[in-house]
Motif scaffolding. Sequence first.
Motif, PDB file in Angstrom:
ATOM      1  N   GLY A  13     -49.821 -32.718  96.437  1.00 19.57           N
ATOM      2  CA  GLY A  13     -50.107 -33.346  97.332  1.00 19.57           C
ATOM      3  C   GLY A  13     -50.748 -34.047  97.710  1.00 19.57           C
ATOM      4  N   VAL A  31     -50.062 -43.775 103.324  1.00  9.23           N
ATOM      5  CA  VAL A  31     -49.637 -41.660 103.873  1.00  9.23           C
ATOM      6  C   VAL A  31     -48.304 -42.673 104.837  1.00  9.23           C
ATOM      7  CG1 VAL A  31     -51.399 -40.980 102.907  1.00  9.23           C
ATOM      8  CG2 VAL A  31     -51.678 -42.299 105.168  1.00  9.23           C
ATOM      9  N   ASP A  32     -48.449 -43.207 105.954  1.00  2.00           N
ATOM     10  CA  ASP A  32     -47.466 -43.639 106.995  1.00  2.00           C
ATOM     11  C   ASP A  32     -45.824 -43.381 106.566  1.00  2.00           C
ATOM     12  OD1 ASP A  32     -48.973 -43.763 108.701  1.00  2.00           O
ATOM     13  OD2 ASP A  32     -49.085 -46.046 108.766  1.00  2.00           O
ATOM     14  N   TYR A  34     -45.010 -41.431 104.738  1.00  5.19           N
ATOM     15  CA  TYR A  34     -44.211 -39.386 104.653  1.00  5.19           C
ATOM     16  C   TYR A  34     -43.975 -39.297 105.928  1.00  5.19           C
ATOM     17  CZ  TYR A  34     -47.990 -39.298 100.083  1.00  5.19           C
ATOM     18  OH  TYR A  34     -47.835 -38.824  98.826  1.00  5.19           O
ATOM     19  N   PHE A  35     -44.298 -40.059 106.655  1.00  3.51           N
ATOM     20  CA  PHE A  35     -44.014 -39.286 108.295  1.00  3.51           C
ATOM     21  C   PHE A  35     -43.429 -39.886 109.232  1.00  3.51           C
ATOM     22  CE2 PHE A  35     -48.429 -38.376 106.752  1.00  3.51           C
ATOM     23  CZ  PHE A  35     -48.035 -36.977 106.239  1.00  3.51           C
ATOM     24  N   VAL A  41     -40.297 -33.454 107.749  1.00  2.00           N
ATOM     25  CA  VAL A  41     -41.591 -34.128 107.021  1.00  2.00           C
ATOM     26  C   VAL A  41     -41.290 -33.390 105.195  1.00  2.00           C
ATOM     27  CG1 VAL A  41     -44.319 -33.820 106.234  1.00  2.00           C
ATOM     28  CG2 VAL A  41     -43.303 -33.751 109.616  1.00  2.00           C
ATOM     29  N   GLU A  42     -41.457 -34.094 104.811  1.00  3.52           N
ATOM     30  CA  GLU A  42     -41.413 -33.690 103.086  1.00  3.52           C
ATOM     31  C   GLU A  42     -42.748 -32.862 102.817  1.00  3.52           C
ATOM     32  OE1 GLU A  42     -38.051 -34.304 101.415  1.00  3.52           O
ATOM     33  OE2 GLU A  42     -36.726 -35.234 102.709  1.00  3.52           O
ATOM     34  N   ASP A  44     -44.312 -33.526 100.530  1.00  3.92           N
ATOM     35  CA  ASP A  44     -45.849 -34.183  99.937  1.00  3.92           C
ATOM     36  C   ASP A  44     -46.363 -34.500 100.903  1.00  3.92           C
ATOM     37  OD1 ASP A  44     -45.228 -33.993  97.067  1.00  3.92           O
ATOM     38  OD2 ASP A  44     -44.292 -35.946  96.850  1.00  3.92           O
ATOM     39  N   GLY A  45     -46.379 -35.091 102.244  1.00  2.00           N
ATOM     40  CA  GLY A  45     -46.332 -35.480 103.401  1.00  2.00           C
ATOM     41  C   GLY A  45     -47.408 -34.672 104.221  1.00  2.00           C
ATOM     42  N   ALA A  48     -50.418 -33.610 101.717  1.00  2.00           N
ATOM     43  CA  ALA A  48     -50.901 -35.092 102.086  1.00  2.00           C
ATOM     44  C   ALA A  48     -51.721 -34.746 103.883  1.00  2.00           C
ATOM     45  CB  ALA A  48     -50.734 -36.029 102.172  1.00  2.00           C
ATOM     46  N   GLN A  92     -49.451 -35.566 113.369  1.00  2.00           N
ATOM     47  CA  GLN A  92     -48.467 -34.746 112.352  1.00  2.00           C
ATOM     48  C   GLN A  92     -48.892 -33.957 111.436  1.00  2.00           C
ATOM     49  OE1 GLN A  92     -46.461 -37.311 111.344  1.00  2.00           O
ATOM     50  NE2 GLN A  92     -47.222 -38.460 112.580  1.00  2.00           N
ATOM     51  N   SER A 103     -40.469 -28.811 108.550  1.00  2.00           N
ATOM     52  CA  SER A 103     -40.788 -28.958 108.010  1.00  2.00           C
ATOM     53  C   SER A 103     -40.972 -28.480 106.182  1.00  2.00           C
ATOM     54  CB  SER A 103     -42.082 -28.629 108.227  1.00  2.00           C
ATOM     55  OG  SER A 103     -43.442 -28.384 107.235  1.00  2.00           O
TER      56      SER A 103
END
Length: 134
Positions: A13, A31-32, A34-35, A41-42, A44-45, A48, A92, A103
Amino acid sequence: MGTWGVGPFDSDGAGDLLAMIRHGDFTFAEVDPYFEDDEYVEADGGQAALAMVELALAVHGAPHAAVPEEETLVPAFAAHLTPDRTRWLLEQADRVLADPDTSELYELWTEPGADAWLTTSRASVDRLRALAAD
Protein backbone atom coordinates in the motif's frame (compact mmCIF):
# COMPACT_ATOMS: atom_id res chain seq x y z
CA MET A 1 -1.34 -8.04 2.88
CA GLY A 2 1.95 -7.34 1.17
CA THR A 3 4.06 -6.27 4.13
CA TRP A 4 7.70 -7.02 4.65
CA GLY A 5 8.56 -4.90 7.67
CA VAL A 6 7.18 -2.69 10.44
CA GLY A 7 8.21 0.60 8.85
CA PRO A 8 5.75 2.99 7.20
CA PHE A 9 7.10 2.27 3.71
CA ASP A 10 7.42 -1.50 4.13
CA SER A 11 4.16 -2.50 2.44
CA ASP A 12 2.49 -2.74 -0.93
CA GLY A 13 0.00 0.00 0.00
CA ALA A 14 2.84 2.39 0.78
CA GLY A 15 4.61 1.38 -2.41
CA ASP A 16 1.48 2.14 -4.42
CA LEU A 17 1.21 5.55 -2.73
CA LEU A 18 4.85 6.36 -3.47
CA ALA A 19 4.36 5.32 -7.10
CA MET A 20 1.40 7.70 -7.40
CA ILE A 21 3.49 10.54 -6.01
CA ARG A 22 6.50 9.62 -8.17
CA HIS A 23 4.37 9.65 -11.33
CA GLY A 24 2.54 12.87 -10.47
CA ASP A 25 -0.78 11.08 -9.99
CA PHE A 26 -1.19 11.77 -6.28
CA THR A 27 -3.98 13.88 -4.89
CA PHE A 28 -5.83 13.43 -1.65
CA ALA A 29 -8.94 12.82 -3.75
CA GLU A 30 -7.19 9.68 -5.06
CA VAL A 31 -6.78 8.24 -1.54
CA ASP A 32 -10.05 9.52 -0.03
CA PRO A 33 -11.94 6.36 -1.13
CA TYR A 34 -9.75 4.31 1.23
CA PHE A 35 -11.42 6.10 4.13
CA GLU A 36 -15.05 6.44 3.00
CA ASP A 37 -16.27 3.69 5.33
CA ASP A 38 -16.68 5.34 8.73
CA GLU A 39 -16.68 1.97 10.47
CA TYR A 40 -13.63 0.18 9.03
CA VAL A 41 -10.36 0.95 7.25
CA GLU A 42 -9.04 -1.72 4.87
CA ALA A 43 -5.33 -2.67 4.95
CA ASP A 44 -4.38 -0.68 1.83
CA GLY A 45 -5.87 2.46 3.33
CA GLY A 46 -4.09 1.87 6.60
CA GLN A 47 -0.78 1.35 4.86
CA ALA A 48 -1.26 4.52 2.81
CA ALA A 49 -2.25 6.55 5.89
CA LEU A 50 0.86 5.58 7.83
CA ALA A 51 3.09 6.28 4.83
CA MET A 52 1.47 9.71 4.43
CA VAL A 53 2.07 10.45 8.12
CA GLU A 54 5.76 9.79 7.57
CA LEU A 55 5.80 11.92 4.44
CA ALA A 56 4.10 14.73 6.37
CA LEU A 57 6.76 14.43 9.06
CA ALA A 58 9.42 14.74 6.36
CA VAL A 59 7.67 17.85 5.03
CA HIS A 60 8.10 19.31 8.53
CA GLY A 61 11.76 18.25 8.53
CA ALA A 62 11.24 15.67 11.28
CA PRO A 63 10.89 12.22 9.71
CA HIS A 64 10.71 9.31 12.10
CA ALA A 65 11.81 6.83 9.41
CA ALA A 66 13.90 7.10 6.28
CA VAL A 67 11.83 8.29 3.32
CA PRO A 68 12.66 6.66 -0.02
CA GLU A 69 13.61 9.16 -2.72
CA GLU A 70 13.11 11.92 -0.16
CA GLU A 71 14.43 14.74 -2.34
CA THR A 72 11.78 13.99 -4.98
CA LEU A 73 8.81 12.55 -3.12
CA VAL A 74 8.66 14.93 -0.15
CA PRO A 75 8.35 18.15 -2.20
CA ALA A 76 5.76 16.49 -4.45
CA PHE A 77 3.72 15.42 -1.42
CA ALA A 78 4.21 18.79 0.29
CA ALA A 79 2.44 20.51 -2.59
CA HIS A 80 -0.79 18.78 -1.49
CA LEU A 81 -0.41 18.99 2.28
CA THR A 82 -2.44 21.71 3.99
CA PRO A 83 -3.25 22.16 7.69
CA ASP A 84 -6.75 20.77 7.01
CA ARG A 85 -5.32 17.73 5.24
CA THR A 86 -2.85 17.22 8.08
CA ARG A 87 -5.74 17.14 10.57
CA TRP A 88 -7.63 14.75 8.28
CA LEU A 89 -4.55 12.55 7.97
CA LEU A 90 -4.18 12.39 11.76
CA GLU A 91 -7.83 11.37 12.05
CA GLN A 92 -7.33 8.57 9.53
CA ALA A 93 -4.12 7.39 11.21
CA ASP A 94 -5.91 7.35 14.58
CA ARG A 95 -8.58 5.13 13.02
CA VAL A 96 -5.93 2.79 11.62
CA LEU A 97 -4.26 2.47 15.02
CA ALA A 98 -7.44 2.33 17.12
CA ASP A 99 -8.17 -1.38 17.32
CA PRO A 100 -8.58 -4.54 15.24
CA ASP A 101 -12.35 -4.13 15.01
CA THR A 102 -12.07 -0.92 12.98
CA SER A 103 -8.79 -1.45 11.12
CA GLU A 104 -7.83 -4.40 8.97
CA LEU A 105 -4.17 -3.43 9.20
CA TYR A 106 -4.32 -3.41 13.00
CA GLU A 107 -6.11 -6.76 12.90
CA LEU A 108 -3.38 -8.22 10.68
CA TRP A 109 -0.72 -6.90 13.06
CA THR A 110 -2.22 -8.53 16.17
CA GLU A 111 0.07 -11.49 15.71
CA PRO A 112 2.47 -12.13 18.59
CA GLY A 113 5.61 -10.05 18.25
CA ALA A 114 3.93 -7.30 16.25
CA ASP A 115 4.22 -4.72 19.03
CA ALA A 116 7.03 -2.98 17.13
CA TRP A 117 4.62 -2.02 14.34
CA LEU A 118 2.18 -0.38 16.75
CA THR A 119 4.92 1.37 18.73
CA THR A 120 6.62 2.71 15.60
CA SER A 121 3.37 3.81 13.99
CA ARG A 122 2.03 5.54 17.10
CA ALA A 123 5.33 7.37 17.61
CA SER A 124 5.10 8.83 14.10
CA VAL A 125 1.48 9.87 14.55
CA ASP A 126 2.25 11.49 17.91
CA ARG A 127 5.19 13.37 16.41
CA LEU A 128 3.05 14.70 13.53
CA ARG A 129 0.31 15.72 15.99
CA ALA A 130 2.85 17.72 18.00
CA LEU A 131 4.27 19.39 14.89
CA ALA A 132 0.80 20.21 13.55
CA ALA A 133 -0.13 21.84 16.86
CA ASP A 134 2.77 24.30 16.63
